[in-house]
Design a protein around this motif. Structure first.
Motif, short mmCIF file in Angstrom:
data_model
loop_
_atom_site.label_atom_id
_atom_site.label_comp_id
_atom_site.label_asym_id
_atom_site.label_seq_id
_atom_site.Cartn_x
_atom_site.Cartn_y
_atom_site.Cartn_z
N SER A 67 35.71 61.50 30.86
CA SER A 67 35.26 60.45 29.92
C SER A 67 36.23 59.28 29.81
O SER A 67 35.87 58.26 29.24
N GLU A 68 37.43 59.39 30.35
CA GLU A 68 38.44 58.35 30.16
C GLU A 68 38.91 57.66 31.43
O GLU A 68 39.05 56.43 31.46
N THR A 69 39.17 58.40 32.47
CA THR A 69 39.86 57.87 33.64
C THR A 69 39.13 56.74 34.37
O THR A 69 39.75 55.72 34.68
N PRO A 70 37.83 56.85 34.65
CA PRO A 70 37.17 55.73 35.34
C PRO A 70 37.27 54.42 34.56
O PRO A 70 37.52 53.36 35.16
N THR A 71 37.13 54.48 33.25
CA THR A 71 37.24 53.27 32.41
C THR A 71 38.67 52.74 32.43
O THR A 71 38.89 51.53 32.54
N TYR A 72 39.65 53.64 32.34
CA TYR A 72 41.06 53.25 32.38
C TYR A 72 41.37 52.51 33.68
O TYR A 72 41.96 51.42 33.66
N VAL A 73 40.95 53.07 34.81
CA VAL A 73 41.22 52.45 36.11
C VAL A 73 40.57 51.08 36.19
O VAL A 73 41.21 50.10 36.60
N ARG A 74 39.31 50.97 35.79
CA ARG A 74 38.62 49.67 35.81
C ARG A 74 39.33 48.63 34.95
O ARG A 74 39.52 47.49 35.37
N LYS A 75 39.73 49.02 33.74
CA LYS A 75 40.39 48.07 32.83
C LYS A 75 41.73 47.59 33.39
O LYS A 75 42.04 46.40 33.32
N VAL A 76 42.53 48.52 33.91
CA VAL A 76 43.83 48.13 34.44
C VAL A 76 43.67 47.23 35.67
O VAL A 76 44.32 46.19 35.78
N LEU A 77 42.77 47.59 36.57
CA LEU A 77 42.55 46.76 37.76
C LEU A 77 42.02 45.39 37.39
O LEU A 77 42.42 44.38 37.98
#
Length: 85
Positions: A67-77
């Motif tokens: 629930s967290e990692t895909p969103t985290y990666v998108r936001k940081v990139l």
């Protein structure tokens, strides 16, 4: 814990004696990110490993579908590409 949001075991493994000391914490976070870049050879996978842990990335053979990692990666990139750092 702290600015780099280190997990307790990660902080210990990195030799971060006081994870709430800003210098120690950011140094540990930077060294962990470097290690993930070296391990995975990809900024995207390194970010995923920083967030979810390297074992989760290896199990998923990519970005874990939690629930967290895909969103985290998108936001940081996205922030990185926009020069927001």
């Amino acid at each position: 814990m702290g600015l780099a949001q280190l997990m307790p075991a990660t902080a210990r493994a990195l030799g971060v004696l006081d994870p709430f000391d800003a210098r120690m914490n950011v140094d540990g976070g930077a060294r962990f990110l470097r290690a993930m870049l070296d391990k995975f050879g990809s900024v995207t996978l390194a970010l995923a490993a920083y967030n979810a842990g390297p074992a989760a990335v290896m199990r998923a053979r990519g970005i874990p579908a939690n629930s967290e990692t895909p969103t985290y990666v998108r936001k940081v990139l996205s922030a990185w590409r926009l020069g927001s750092f």
